[in-house]
Design an enzyme around this catalytic site. Sequence first.
Site, mmCIF file in Angstrom:
data_model
loop_
_atom_site.group_PDB
_atom_site.id
_atom_site.type_symbol
_atom_site.label_atom_id
_atom_site.label_comp_id
_atom_site.label_asym_id
_atom_site.label_seq_id
_atom_site.Cartn_x
_atom_site.Cartn_y
_atom_site.Cartn_z
ATOM 1 N N HIS A 183 4.286 7.749 17.485
ATOM 2 C CA HIS A 183 3.357 8.151 16.426
ATOM 3 C C HIS A 183 2.537 9.375 16.843
ATOM 4 O O HIS A 183 2.465 10.371 16.101
ATOM 5 C CB HIS A 183 2.421 6.982 16.105
ATOM 6 C CG HIS A 183 1.450 7.273 15.008
ATOM 7 N ND1 HIS A 183 1.705 6.966 13.687
ATOM 8 C CD2 HIS A 183 0.204 7.843 15.022
ATOM 9 C CE1 HIS A 183 0.679 7.346 12.950
ATOM 10 N NE2 HIS A 183 -0.249 7.876 13.734
ATOM 11 N N GLU A 184 1.934 9.297 18.017
ATOM 12 C CA GLU A 184 1.064 10.386 18.457
ATOM 13 C C GLU A 184 1.862 11.648 18.809
ATOM 14 O O GLU A 184 1.370 12.765 18.633
ATOM 15 C CB GLU A 184 0.211 9.939 19.654
ATOM 16 C CG GLU A 184 -0.723 8.776 19.361
ATOM 17 C CD GLU A 184 -1.693 9.059 18.222
ATOM 18 O OE1 GLU A 184 -2.017 10.233 17.990
ATOM 19 O OE2 GLU A 184 -2.117 8.092 17.560
#
Length: 386
Positions: free
Chosen positions: A25-26
């Site tokens: 995600h990051e």
Amino acid sequence: MDLISEYWIYFPAFVAVITILVFVHEYGHYKIARLCGVKVDVFSIGFGKELFGWYDKNGCRWRISAIPFGGYVKFFGDAGVASNAESGLEALSEEEKSVSFHHKKLWQRAAVVAAGPAANYLFAIVALTILFLTLGQAHTPPIATKVIDDSAAMSAGIEPGDRILSVNGEEIDSFEQLRQKVVVGLNEPLNMKIDRGGEIVFLDITPKIVEHVDADGNVQKIGQLGIRSEKREFRQHGLFSAMGSAVDQTWFVTTATLKGAGQMITGARDTKELSGPIGILKMSGDAAKRGSSLSDNLLSLFNFMIFVSISLGLINLFPIPMLDGGHLLFYVIEAIKGKPLGEKYMEFGFRIGLTLVLMLMIFATWNDLNKYLFKDSLDFLTGLFS
């Protein structure tokens, strides 16, 4: 000692799932930010005290932190991990503004924010594609080999040997597809097109709502027709076929989650089904020991990780300040107004968002405690933390 040997896998499995998906995600945020010329100050897996870290050639601090329940990317110009702007941005030099997230064009900021959930979805689609290409896709023909007594199917007139062709006008290719529609829809009326020995028959049927206890001990309300199909096959895929099925499966999980959330809001589905961190911890551990061999266990955990990745991507798109969807909502308002929302309104929105997220987390954790601690699973947590 037996409890320790039974439950030791739960925390490592949970950390593995969360760490990988948070990184995915990051990294989505990070990669698009770098492509847009944004300077990234920190890329952190976990919160709190840094355990260890390093600087890359662009000056970004990559760090592993003590609390493994999330992560964040901090851009140049951010006041905190929620990517809200720090004060004094206008005092930056032109060179600093050129790499500041908050000085980028609206479409660039929106792309950076949307990239996190998009990365989770992309991970799920790629992972499912690989599974379907290598192992095939489980497939059961939509044929009723058995009709349960006193079931909705028997009341509607479904007979053994009937092949379901479509439901409410949507073509049905497998028993799994039929089950998905029925389970999620609860008692929504269905119009079925059936092939009965070459004769086309149309039947209206309303599934019954039953409580189902899954392999992890979770109780859920589901719709039930009362038919079984005992023939099971594995459908082999080429690359494009596997990708198409992966997208279909990802879309189903997304729509089913949204439908379930809507049913909780309307009261059709019990909010006790909502799980939080403890629930994810238990399901991670259960998935990691579900198979009969190490490879089976890893495959089970991988499948669970795919489901969580889709859920993480979807939840982050909810229009709640503090989440990616809340930022995107602010950008939509900015696009309509032609200028950003005032700092006071942004701060108020973030406080509301933080309150909502904390309330949801507390509620979900309370559900988990009721399911896994206060009922009949005291041994689980005893063994886990002993």
